[in-house]
Scaffold this active site. Structure first.
Site, PDB file in Angstrom:
ATOM      1  N   PHE A 256       0.166   6.237   2.439  1.00  0.00           N
ATOM      2  CA  PHE A 256       0.496   4.898   1.939  1.00  0.00           C
ATOM      3  C   PHE A 256       0.857   3.959   3.076  1.00  0.00           C
ATOM      4  O   PHE A 256       1.555   4.334   4.014  1.00  0.00           O
ATOM      5  CB  PHE A 256       1.674   5.017   0.957  1.00  0.00           C
ATOM      6  N   HIS A 257       0.378   2.714   2.970  1.00  0.00           N
ATOM      7  CA  HIS A 257       0.725   1.641   3.904  1.00  0.00           C
ATOM      8  C   HIS A 257       1.273   0.483   3.093  1.00  0.00           C
ATOM      9  O   HIS A 257       0.552  -0.162   2.326  1.00  0.00           O
ATOM     10  CB  HIS A 257      -0.514   1.206   4.684  1.00  0.00           C
ATOM     11  N   SER A 258       2.549   0.165   3.267  1.00  0.00           N
ATOM     12  CA  SER A 258       3.148  -0.914   2.478  1.00  0.00           C
ATOM     13  C   SER A 258       2.852  -2.267   3.114  1.00  0.00           C
ATOM     14  O   SER A 258       2.280  -2.365   4.197  1.00  0.00           O
ATOM     15  CB  SER A 258       4.660  -0.720   2.380  1.00  0.00           C
TER      16      SER A 258
END
Length: 948
Positions: free
Chosen positions: A803-805
Site C-alpha cells: 500500500f502507498h498512501s
C-alpha cells in the site's frame, strides 16, 4: 584400347531424389519409432507432466518421448544419426542446384543448412534431462535458423511444383506455432488439464511439416545422378550410366527464383539500414521523456527541464526554405547529427545527457520529415521509407521485449546495467552511411498537381495522433497488457509470452496497410480501430486485450495512409502541426495522473477516456484528409516489379524480427523454480521499498542493482512502490519483469497505468493464490494504490497487502485511506503482513488506526521512532526479526525487512534476543554489517533486531 583414366568408368549411379527419400524415411523413423516404443513401454510415465498424468494427459510431448527414457531415447538417437549423412548430402545438393556465379544467397542458405544440422545434433544428443540450458540453446538456435532456411529455399526454388509444396509446408509449420504456444500457456500458466496433450499434437505436427518441407527436394533432385567413378579402372565391367549426359544437360539451367531474378544483397543491406535508422528514430523518441522525467522526480515538482519536450515540434523548422533544402540535399549529414544522441550515455551529468538527446531528437525528426517529403515523387521509395520507419518501431519493441522493457541504446543504459550502447552506435553509423542518399525529386509528381490534397492541418493532427498512439502504447509490448492486467489468478495475457503476439499484430497491420491502403484508410477500418480503443480502455483481461490487438493492428495499418497524405503538404505544416499536437497529448496523458502536481490538473483528473477519444478523433481527422486526397487518385495503382522486389526485402526483415520475438517469448516464458530461501525453517522474509520508478540518483536504470540487493537480502516477498513506468514519460518500462525473472518470483503489479496511480507491485517466492487491486479514496490528492494478495506459504494461506498512501499535503485523503485499509485488514482472520508507505509518525495520528483493534495489526517494532513513510505491520504470525538497510544511490528510500515464521503462533512477549540465540536460517545476512556492500548496510540500529 586403354581406358580413359581421367574420366574413369561409372561404377554406381544413384538418382538424387533417393538422398531426399533416405533423409525423410530415417528422420520420420527416428521420431515415430521412439513414439511407438515409448507408448508401448512407458506410456504413463511419458504422458506425466508437472501438473497432470493419465487419464487427463494421454499423449506424450516430443521431448518426453525422445529424451527421457531407455530404450526409446536410443531408437531416436540411432536413426537420427543415420539421418545425418543424407542431411549433409541434401544441403550439399541444394547448394549445387542453386549456386550461380556472383550469387551469395546460395552460400548463405547452405551455411544456414549446415548450422541447422549441427544444432539438431545438439538438442538430439544433449537432452533436457542431461543439461536443460544447453538443450534449449540448441533448440532455439535450430528454430531461429529455420526461418532463413525456409525463406532461402523459397527464394532459390527453380521448380514451380516444388515451390508450391514448400509454401504449403512452410505455412503449416509457422501456422502451427500459434496453437502450439496457446496450449503451452494453457498448460504452464493456467494449469488446464489436457492442454499438454493438445500441445503435444501440435508439437508432433511441427516434426511432420519440418521434415516434409525438406522432403520436397525430391522433386528438384530428380535431375541429378550421384555417380561413383572408377578413375583407375580397378572395377572394369561395372554399371555405366547416362550421368554425364544428364549433368551436361542440366548444367547452366536458369534459376526460376520465386521472388524474381534480381535478388541483391546490396538492396537487402539498404533495407536493413532503413530499418535500423527507424530503430534509432524510435530509440531517441522514447529516450527523451525518460530523461525529462528524472528532473521533476528528484526535484519533487516542476523543474523547468520539462520544456525539453518541445523538441517533438522540431519539424516546424522546415518552414525555413534553406534548412529544408539542406536536409533534402544532405540527409546523411543530418542523420549523423541524429546519431549523436546515442553517445549521450558517455556523459555522466544528467543535464548534459538531456541536452544532447534534445539535439539528437530534433535532428532525427527534421531528417525524417524532410526525407519523407523529398520522396513524395517516387512512390516505391516513399513506401520503403515508411516501411523502414514502421519496422524500426517493431525493432525497437522487439529489443525492449528482449531486454525486458529497457532499450539497450538509451542514455540511461550503459555496460554495467545491460546497455549495448557501443554496438548500437556502430550499427547506426553504418546504417547512416548506407541508407541516406540524395532523394530523387524528378520523374513526375507522385500526387497529381491538379488533384485534391485535403487539409494540411488535419493531416498534421492525424500524424500527431498516430505518433502518440505508437509512442504511448506500441513502443513496449507489455504496455497494453499492463492496462488489462487485474491480478491473480491469471485471467488474461502476461508480458511473456503474449508480448510476442502484440509484436506479431503490429507487423501484420503494417503489411496490411501497405498492400491494402484503401481498406486501411477507410472509415470502416477507423470504426473498428476505435472499437478496439474502447475495449482497451473499458475492459480488463482477454476482452481488453483483444481490443488492444485490434488497436495495434489498425494503428500500424493506417500508418502508410496517414504519412502518405502528410507528405502532400509542406513538412512544416503536416509534421510540424503533428509535433505540436503530440506535445499537447503528452501533457494530457501526464496530467490525468499527475493532476495533484500540475496547474489545471483537476480539469482532466483520471480522464484516460477523454485522452483516448481525443487521440482517435485526431487520427480520424487524418483519415478524413487522406480520403479527400485519395479521391483523385487511381483506385488500382499497379506496383512496379522493382517495388514488389523492394517489398520482399522488408518482409524478410519483418519475418526475422517476428521470429526473434517468438524466440524471446520462449526464452522468457516463466519457468522458474519458485523456492523460498529457507524452506527448512518455514521462514518468510518480507520487505518494503519505494523504488522511485527504477531510475537511480545519477539517472541510470537501476533494475540490476535492485535485483542484486534483493537477492543478497534473501527476500521471499517484497512490496515495491512508485513502480508504474508504463507511460511515455517513464519510457514504458516495467521494473518487475527483470526482478521477477532473474530472482525466480511471481509478480503482480497494479492498479494498471490506465487507473491513474504511481503504482505498486508485489514480488513473491510463494504462489500468489489470489490478488485484488484497490484504488483507495482520494477526493483531493493523488489516488492511493494497493494490492491485497493471498499467498500459499508452506501450505498455509497468508495475506499480504502492499500500500502507498496519499501525500502529506492531503490529510483528509490519508484519513479516508486509513479507514478503508484498516477495515480491509480487519476483515481477514488469516495471518497478514502489511508492506506500506503510510506518511505518518509512529504512535501518532493515523498510525493508531492502522495499528488498532479494527485492523488487528501490530507494528513490527513500535520502538522504532525514526520512521515517517515505510512501515511493516503484521498479525497472526510469529515475528522473529526486523532490519533497515540503506539505499545507496538507487533511490531516495531505504529498504525495511521483516522475518516471520509461518505456522507458529504469534509471540505474546516482546523480549528481544541477541543474534547468537537465533537459529542460522532465521538470521539476516552478515553481508550488510559494518560498511556493508556497494553502499548497502544495516543502519539506524546498525544491526538487525530479533525477538524470541
Amino acid at each position: 584400347m586403354a581406358p580413359r583414366i581421367k574420366d574413369g568408368d561409372a561404377v554406381v549411379a544413384i538418382n538424387g531424389k533417393w538422398i531426399t527419400w533416405t533423409h525423410t524415411v530415417f528422420a520420420y523413423l527416428a521420431f515415430f519409432s521412439a513414439l511407438i516404443v515409448g507408448m508401448s513401454l512407458h506410456f504413463r510415465k511419458i504422458v506425466q507432466n508437472e501438473h497432470y498424468g493419465y487419464p487427463d494427459e494421454w499423449f506424450p510431448s516430443v521431448s518426453a518421448t525422445i529424451g527421457d527414457r531407455y530404450p526409446e531415447r536410443s531408437f531416436f538417437q540411432v536413426f537420427i544419426a543415420i539421418t545425418s549423412g543424407p542431411r549433409f548430402a541434401l544441403v550439399f545438393l541444394w547448394y549445387i542446384l542453386t549456386s550461380r556465379p556472383k550469387s551469395t544467397l546460395p552460400k548463405v542458405v547452405a551455411g544456414v543448412g549446415l548450422f541447422r544440422t549441427f544444432t539438431c545434433g545438439g538438442w538430439t544428443y544433449v537432452t533436457s534431462t542431461d543439461d536443460h540450458d544447453w538443450h534449449d540453446i540448441f533448440m532455439i538456435s535450430y528454430l531461429v535458423a529455420t526461418l532463413p532456411w525456409t525463406l532461402g529455399c523459397l527464394a532459390l526454388s527453380q521448380n514451380r511444383r516444388a515451390a508450391k509444396y514448400r509454401k504449403v509446408m512452410a505455412s503449416l509449420f509457422f501456422g502451427t506455432l500459434v496453437p502450439l504456444i496457446y496450449f503451452f500457456i494453457q498448460h504452464k500458466v493456467h494449469k488446464v488439464a489436457g492442454a499438454y496433450t493438445r500441445y503435444a499434437f501440435f508439437e508432433w505436427s511441427l516434426i511432420l511439416f519440418d521434415v516434409g518441407f525438406d522432403a520436397v527436394t525430391a522433386l528438384d533432385f530428380e535431375a541429378f545422378e550421384i555417380v561413383v567413378r572408377d578413375v583407375k579402372g580397378v572395377s572394369r565391367g561395372q554399371l555405366k550410366t547416362t550421368a554425364d549426359s544428364v549433368l551436361e544437360k542440366e548444367k547452366g539451367k536458369p534459376v526460376g527464383n520465386t521472388f524474381g531474378q534480381g535478388f541483391s544483397w546490396g538492396e537487402v543491406a539498404d533495407a536493413a539500414a532503413d530499418v535500423y535508422n527507424g530503430f534509432v528514430f524510435w530509440s531517441m523518441c522514447t529516450a527523451l521523456p525518460v530523461l525529462v522525467w528524472y528532473f521533476p522526480l528528484w526535484h519533487m515538482g516542476i523543474s523547468g527541464y520539462e520544456v525539453a519536450i518541445v523538441a517533438y515540434a522540431a519539424p516546424l523548422f522546415l518552414a525555413i526554405p534553406a534548412l529544408r533544402s539542406a536536409v533534402i540535399r544532405s540527409p546523411r549529414v543530418f542523420q549523423f547529427l541524429a546519431v549523436s544522441g546515442l553517445f549521450a550515455y558517455k556523459t555522466q551529468d544528467p543535464a548534459n545527457r538531456l541536452f544532447l538527446t534534445i539535439f539528437s531528437l530534433s535532428c532525427t525528426l527534421i531528417t525524417w520529415a524532410a526525407t519523407l517529403y523529398a520522396e513524395r515523387a517516387n512512390s516505391a521509395r516513399l513506401e520503403t521509407r515508411i516501411f523502414g520507419w514502421g519496422l524500426g518501431l517493431i525493432m525497437s519493441t522487439v529489443s525492449k521485449f528482449a531486454f525486458r522493457t529497457n532499450n539497450p541504446v538509451w542514455p540511461i543504459m550503459h555496460a554495467e546495467n545491460g546497455g549495448w550502447n557501443k554496438v548500437g552506435i556502430a550499427l547506426a553509423i553504418l546504417a547512416a552511411l548506407r541508407s541516406y542518399r540524395q532523394p530523387s525529386v524528378s520523374g513526375g509528381d507522385y500526387f497529381p498537381s491538379s488533384g485534391k490534397k485535403g487539409s494540411g492541418a488535419l493531416a498534421g493532427l492525424g500524424v500527431g495522433g498516430l505518433f502518440f498512439t505508437m509512442l504511448s502504447l506500441l513502443t513496449e509490448s507489455s504496455t497494453m497488457i499492463a492496462w488489462v492486467w487485474d491480478g491473480f489468478p491469471v485471467r488474461g495475457p502476461i508480458a511473456a509470452p503474449h508480448g510476442a503476439l502484440v509484436i506479431f499484430v503490429m507487423g501484420a497491420g503494417l503489411v496490411f496497410g501497405l498492400y491494402y491502403p484503401r481498406v486501411a484508410g477507410s472509415w470502416t477500418a477507423f470504426g473498428i480501430g476505435s472499437l478496439g480503443a474502447a475495449f482497451l480502455t473499458c475492459y480488463s483481461h482477454w476482452a481488453g486485450f483483444y481490443g488492444a490487438l485490434t488497436l495495434g493492428f489498425y494503428t500500424m495499418a493506417v500508418t502508410p495512409v496517414l504519412l502518405g497524405s502528410a507528405v502532400r503538404h509542406p513538412p512544416a505544416t503536416s509534421f510540424g502541426i503533428g509535433g505540436v499536437f503530440m506535445i499537447f497529448m503528452i501533457l494530457f496523458h501526464v496530467w490525468v495522473v499527475a493532476y495533484a502536481f500540475v496547474p489545471g490538473g483537476p480539469l482532466v483528473r483520471e480522464r484516460t477516456d477523454w485522452l483516448m477519444i481525443t487521440n482517435m478523433l485526431s487520427i480520424g481527422a487524418g483519415v478524413f484528409s487522406a480520403a479527400v486526397s485519395n479521391s483523385s487518385a487511381p483506385k488500382h495503382k499497379p506496383i512496379s516489379p522493382n517495388g514488389r522486389k523492394q517489398r520482399s526485402y522488408y518482409i524478410y526483415i519483418l519475418a526475422v524480427l517476428q521470429l526473434i520475438a517468438v524466440a524471446v517469448a520462449y526464452l522468457r516464458f516463466p519457468t522458474n523454480n519458485y523456492t523460498p530461501y529457507h524452506p527448512e525453517d518455514k521462514v518468510a522474509t518480507m520487505g518494503i521499498w519505494t523504488v522511485h520508478f527504477g531510475l537511480d540518483n545519477d539517472m541510470w536504470a537501476s533494475e540490476r542493482r535492485m535485483r542484486d540487493v534483493i537477492q543478497e537480502l534473501e527476500l521471499d516477498v517484497i512490496g515495491l512502490l512508485e513502480s508504474d513506468n508504463q507511460r511515455i514519460i517513464m519510457g514504458n518500462r516495467d521494473v518487475t519483469q527483470t526482478l521477477a525473472e532473474d530472482l525466480g518470483m511471481y509478480a503482480d503489479y497494479g492498479p494498471g497505468p490506465n487507473k491513474h496511480t504511481w503504482g505498486s507491485a508485489l514480488l513473491s517466492k510463494f504462489p500468489i493464490v489470489n490478488s485484488t487491486h484497490h484504488l483507495l479514496p482520494s477526493p483531493v490528492g493523488e489516488l492511493a494504490p494497493a494490492i491485497s494478495a493471498t499467498l500459499d506459504m508452506y501450505g498455509e494461506m497468508v495475506d499480504v497487502v502492499v500500500f502507498h498512501s496519499g501525500q502529506e499535503e492531503d490529510p483528509e485523503d490519508r484519513r479516508l485511506q486509513t479507514e478503508y485499509l484498516s477495515n480491509l485488514m480487519g476483515s481477514s482472520s488469516r495471518p497478514m503482513v502489511l508492506l506500506s508507505y503510510l506518511v505518518t509518525k509512529p504512535l501518532e495520528g493515523n498510525y493508531n488506526t492502522y495499528v488498532s483493534d479494527i485492523s488487528g495489526m501490530k507494528d513490527i517494532d513500535h520502538t522504532d521512532w525514526d520512521r515517517w513513510c515505510e512501515y511493516i505491520l503484521y498479525k497472526n504470525l510469529k515475528r522473529t526479526g526486523y532490519a533497515r538497510i540503506s539505499r545507496d544511490s538507487i533511490t531516495d528510500t531505504e529498504i525495511q525487512v521483516g522475518k516471520f515464521v509461518v505456522g507458529q503462533p504469534e509471540s505474546e512477549e516482546e523480549m528481544m534476543i541477541p543474534e547468537e540465540m537465533v537459529p542460522e536460517g532465521l538470521r539476516f545476512p552478515q553481508l550488510f554489517r559494518g560498511q556493508g556492500v556497494r553502499g548497502h548496510r544495516y543502519h539506524v540500529f546498525d544491526e538487525p533486531r530479533y525477538w524470541q
